[in-house]
Motif scaffolding. Sequence first.
Motif, PDB file in Angstrom:
ATOM      1  N   ALA A 302      64.510  40.138  81.221  1.00  0.00           N
ATOM      2  CA  ALA A 302      64.717  41.592  81.330  1.00  0.00           C
ATOM      3  C   ALA A 302      64.488  42.252  79.973  1.00  0.00           C
ATOM      4  CB  ALA A 302      66.130  41.870  81.843  1.00  0.00           C
ATOM      5  N   ALA A 303      64.961  41.599  78.902  1.00  0.00           N
ATOM      6  CA  ALA A 303      64.837  42.200  77.570  1.00  0.00           C
ATOM      7  C   ALA A 303      63.369  42.338  77.172  1.00  0.00           C
ATOM      8  CB  ALA A 303      65.590  41.350  76.542  1.00  0.00           C
ATOM      9  N   PHE A 304      62.605  41.271  77.297  1.00  0.00           N
ATOM     10  CA  PHE A 304      61.216  41.323  76.838  1.00  0.00           C
ATOM     11  C   PHE A 304      60.359  42.210  77.738  1.00  0.00           C
ATOM     12  CE2 PHE A 304      56.851  39.851  76.198  1.00  0.00           C
ATOM     13  CZ  PHE A 304      56.766  39.964  74.820  1.00  0.00           C
ATOM     14  N   TYR A 328      60.494  44.956  85.751  1.00  0.00           N
ATOM     15  CA  TYR A 328      61.094  43.606  85.676  1.00  0.00           C
ATOM     16  C   TYR A 328      61.086  42.937  87.050  1.00  0.00           C
ATOM     17  CZ  TYR A 328      64.957  40.196  85.048  1.00  0.00           C
ATOM     18  OH  TYR A 328      65.741  39.066  85.016  1.00  0.00           O
ATOM     19  N   ALA A 329      61.415  43.712  88.095  1.00  0.00           N
ATOM     20  CA  ALA A 329      61.401  43.155  89.466  1.00  0.00           C
ATOM     21  C   ALA A 329      59.989  42.791  89.903  1.00  0.00           C
ATOM     22  CB  ALA A 329      62.027  44.155  90.441  1.00  0.00           C
ATOM     23  N   VAL A 330      59.002  43.618  89.507  1.00  0.00           N
ATOM     24  CA  VAL A 330      57.603  43.341  89.884  1.00  0.00           C
ATOM     25  C   VAL A 330      57.115  42.062  89.191  1.00  0.00           C
ATOM     26  CG1 VAL A 330      55.231  44.203  89.675  1.00  0.00           C
ATOM     27  CG2 VAL A 330      57.054  45.739  90.413  1.00  0.00           C
ATOM     28  N   VAL A 331      57.427  41.933  87.902  1.00  0.00           N
ATOM     29  CA  VAL A 331      57.022  40.738  87.148  1.00  0.00           C
ATOM     30  C   VAL A 331      57.592  39.477  87.802  1.00  0.00           C
ATOM     31  CG1 VAL A 331      57.394  39.501  84.964  1.00  0.00           C
ATOM     32  CG2 VAL A 331      56.703  41.906  84.938  1.00  0.00           C
ATOM     33  N   ASN A 332      58.800  39.583  88.352  1.00  0.00           N
ATOM     34  CA  ASN A 332      59.510  38.410  88.874  1.00  0.00           C
ATOM     35  C   ASN A 332      59.571  38.367  90.400  1.00  0.00           C
ATOM     36  OD1 ASN A 332      60.654  36.902  86.433  1.00  0.00           O
ATOM     37  ND2 ASN A 332      61.165  39.035  85.967  1.00  0.00           N
ATOM     38  N   ARG A 333      58.606  39.041  91.058  1.00  0.00           N
ATOM     39  CA  ARG A 333      58.633  39.065  92.520  1.00  0.00           C
ATOM     40  C   ARG A 333      58.565  37.639  93.097  1.00  0.00           C
ATOM     41  NH1 ARG A 333      54.192  41.094  93.506  1.00  0.00           N
ATOM     42  NH2 ARG A 333      54.706  43.272  93.786  1.00  0.00           N
ATOM     43  N   VAL A 334      59.440  37.346  94.062  1.00  0.00           N
ATOM     44  CA  VAL A 334      59.441  36.036  94.727  1.00  0.00           C
ATOM     45  C   VAL A 334      58.763  36.177  96.079  1.00  0.00           C
ATOM     46  CG1 VAL A 334      60.879  34.202  95.705  1.00  0.00           C
ATOM     47  CG2 VAL A 334      61.565  35.334  93.574  1.00  0.00           C
ATOM     48  N   ASP A 429      72.854  29.509  70.490  1.00  0.00           N
ATOM     49  CA  ASP A 429      72.626  29.539  69.035  1.00  0.00           C
ATOM     50  C   ASP A 429      72.206  30.900  68.511  1.00  0.00           C
ATOM     51  OD1 ASP A 429      73.274  26.965  68.604  1.00  0.00           O
ATOM     52  OD2 ASP A 429      71.342  26.356  67.775  1.00  0.00           O
ATOM     53  N   LEU A 430      71.529  31.696  69.342  1.00  0.00           N
ATOM     54  CA  LEU A 430      70.989  32.987  68.886  1.00  0.00           C
ATOM     55  C   LEU A 430      71.621  34.132  69.689  1.00  0.00           C
ATOM     56  CD1 LEU A 430      67.103  32.398  68.531  1.00  0.00           C
ATOM     57  CD2 LEU A 430      68.862  32.164  66.778  1.00  0.00           C
ATOM     58  N   PRO A 431      72.793  34.600  69.285  1.00  0.00           N
ATOM     59  CA  PRO A 431      73.468  35.659  70.049  1.00  0.00           C
ATOM     60  C   PRO A 431      72.660  36.965  70.107  1.00  0.00           C
ATOM     61  CG  PRO A 431      74.645  35.157  67.995  1.00  0.00           C
ATOM     62  CD  PRO A 431      73.590  34.124  68.148  1.00  0.00           C
ATOM     63  N   ASP A 432      71.736  37.172  69.135  1.00  0.00           N
ATOM     64  CA  ASP A 432      70.945  38.414  69.111  1.00  0.00           C
ATOM     65  C   ASP A 432      69.612  38.286  69.841  1.00  0.00           C
ATOM     66  OD1 ASP A 432      72.936  39.485  67.551  1.00  0.00           O
ATOM     67  OD2 ASP A 432      71.941  38.943  65.665  1.00  0.00           O
ATOM     68  N   LEU A 433      69.444  37.208  70.598  1.00  0.00           N
ATOM     69  CA  LEU A 433      68.144  36.949  71.220  1.00  0.00           C
ATOM     70  C   LEU A 433      67.636  38.134  72.034  1.00  0.00           C
ATOM     71  CD1 LEU A 433      65.821  34.985  71.875  1.00  0.00           C
ATOM     72  CD2 LEU A 433      67.185  34.127  73.781  1.00  0.00           C
ATOM     73  N   ASP A 434      68.494  38.704  72.880  1.00  0.00           N
ATOM     74  CA  ASP A 434      68.025  39.802  73.736  1.00  0.00           C
ATOM     75  C   ASP A 434      67.650  41.051  72.923  1.00  0.00           C
ATOM     76  OD1 ASP A 434      67.889  38.642  76.233  1.00  0.00           O
ATOM     77  OD2 ASP A 434      70.008  39.007  76.687  1.00  0.00           O
ATOM     78  N   ASP A 435      68.375  41.298  71.830  1.00  0.00           N
ATOM     79  CA  ASP A 435      68.004  42.441  70.980  1.00  0.00           C
ATOM     80  C   ASP A 435      66.618  42.229  70.379  1.00  0.00           C
ATOM     81  OD1 ASP A 435      70.464  43.520  71.500  1.00  0.00           O
ATOM     82  OD2 ASP A 435      71.390  42.764  69.659  1.00  0.00           O
ATOM     83  N   PHE A 487      67.712  35.375  89.588  1.00  0.00           N
ATOM     84  CA  PHE A 487      67.203  35.887  90.862  1.00  0.00           C
ATOM     85  C   PHE A 487      68.323  36.368  91.770  1.00  0.00           C
ATOM     86  CE2 PHE A 487      63.746  33.519  89.049  1.00  0.00           C
ATOM     87  CZ  PHE A 487      62.694  34.400  89.237  1.00  0.00           C
ATOM     88  N   GLY A 488      69.538  35.836  91.564  1.00  0.00           N
ATOM     89  CA  GLY A 488      70.682  36.382  92.282  1.00  0.00           C
ATOM     90  C   GLY A 488      70.898  37.847  91.920  1.00  0.00           C
ATOM     91  N   ALA A 489      70.780  38.174  90.612  1.00  0.00           N
ATOM     92  CA  ALA A 489      70.946  39.554  90.160  1.00  0.00           C
ATOM     93  C   ALA A 489      69.783  40.425  90.649  1.00  0.00           C
ATOM     94  CB  ALA A 489      71.035  39.595  88.627  1.00  0.00           C
ATOM     95  N   LEU A 490      68.567  39.886  90.571  1.00  0.00           N
ATOM     96  CA  LEU A 490      67.391  40.672  90.975  1.00  0.00           C
ATOM     97  C   LEU A 490      67.394  41.010  92.460  1.00  0.00           C
ATOM     98  CD1 LEU A 490      64.466  39.045  88.978  1.00  0.00           C
ATOM     99  CD2 LEU A 490      64.814  41.497  89.270  1.00  0.00           C
ATOM    100  N   TYR A 491      67.897  40.078  93.275  1.00  0.00           N
ATOM    101  CA  TYR A 491      67.828  40.273  94.722  1.00  0.00           C
ATOM    102  C   TYR A 491      69.195  40.607  95.343  1.00  0.00           C
ATOM    103  CZ  TYR A 491      62.920  39.149  94.851  1.00  0.00           C
ATOM    104  OH  TYR A 491      61.568  39.208  94.670  1.00  0.00           O
ATOM    105  N   GLY A 492      70.166  40.926  94.489  1.00  0.00           N
ATOM    106  CA  GLY A 492      71.471  41.356  94.980  1.00  0.00           C
ATOM    107  C   GLY A 492      72.182  40.319  95.816  1.00  0.00           C
TER     108      GLY A 492
END
Length: 493
Positions: A302-304, A328-334, A429-435, A487-492
């Motif tokens: 989601a971050a990238f 993000y949903a389009v990139v990860n469409r199942v 190890d990298l807590p700032d990864l998403d930033d 995918f649980g979050a993406l598809y509710g």
Amino acid sequence: MSPFDDLMAFARETAALQQVAGRLSWDQETVMPRGAAAQRAEEMAAMEAVLHARATDPRVADWLAAIDPAALDAAGRAQLRLIRRRHERMKRVPARLAAEIARVTSLGQGIWAEAREADDPGAFLPTLAEILRLKREEAAALAATGGELYDALLDDYEPGATGAGLAAMFAALRPRLVALRAAILGSGRNVPVLAARFPAEAQLRLARELATAFGYDWQTGRLDLAVHPFSSGSGTDCRITTRVCETDPFSCIYSTIHEVGHAAYEQGVDRAFLLTPLGAGVSMGVHESQSRIAENQLGRSAAFTGWLFGRLREVFGDFGLADAGTFYAVVNRVTPGYIRTEADEVHYNLHILMRFDLERALIAGDLGTGDLEAAWNDRFLADFGVAVDRPRHGFLQDVHWSVGLFGYFPTYTLGNVYAGCLHAALRADLPDLDDQLARGDARPAMAWLRERVQRHGGLYQPAETIARATGSAPGPGPLLDYLEAKFGALYGL
Ligand code: ZN
């Protein structure tokens, strides 16, 4: 000079010749004039003959016998282990059999390509039966006493892995993947599709920007176009290729990031190992873990994708998606599909699991090539809920078996499993990864991979390489947890 120095000088020269052979392949896939194909085949066969002769050179056995491993450091002993392993494997396969396999598999690819194009299994099956017969003979020549034949072939791509070990790992993956897939398809969520044009030149400029964002070293690399993207070379010459489709920018974007993952591994190996057996990625599975974590866990996060959405709008203007969340949903469409190489993260491993079971049965002699298509179609219907409509969408889709690559498929899923383990450790190890990813910067994550995995090259065995990086033995748990959460979050769910 000591026997070890003599052996290493010989090994360096062999590694240099292997790089030359690899560059001939790169050239063939990128810039070679079309009329050069027949001459190139002869040039490459000549290189292969030289490399085979060096691998079985009797002086290697003499040097190996004269060296006392106890007098060497850990890297020296690892060099010795890899040289001995390759020498002994090459010697076990009779020259007649090696030549026969080279001949049949070099023809096999063309025969397969025509059969696939024509949707005609009958045009390929006799060749496949011949390749299978030769590969079983090769496996019997290589096999250690007690193991299954398949293990001997697997060992070429993933040293230390066994058919039984992989079957146990895959048995743990399968039920949760099947359940996740069913829940997603039953969720009733509709994800939009892209319907815009993305000019090729701008895509290629973006590909270069993405390679840089993932830490690709342009001093020792270059990017070109190829029909099937690949990376090539090691040490200080690690090239990547990509492809461009004007209606589907994801093909270029994610092929590029995937190949940068492979190339970064080769660029990241300790330069002290340059042009030696330790100076390259340790196995196909670990290699694939580096490309997959870059492509999926980082590149499809989601971050990238939040940053990528903004960049795409700057470059291409409005392309019909309202916001970064939708992107993000389009990139990860199942979506269930016939083709492995187009599969999403949830379906991909189900494709591999069925190929693994089928090829293991072929090598064991439990399945004949005449029954392969029916076995494939039955399994596909059971796992994907869709009947295969034509052979090119079924067992004729992949090149691997036509060139004798039995034992290669499972390394794709092994790579995903390793990537899952590395990603969990990386996040801790990298807590700032998403930033960082949200700023379009994957270099800190890639630097972590270089430090923990890549610099070691072939120093440790594949599973040990991952265990040292993460602190525990690799298993499928982290990959499944990641897939279910994402995918649980993406598809509710
Ligand atoms: Zn790959």
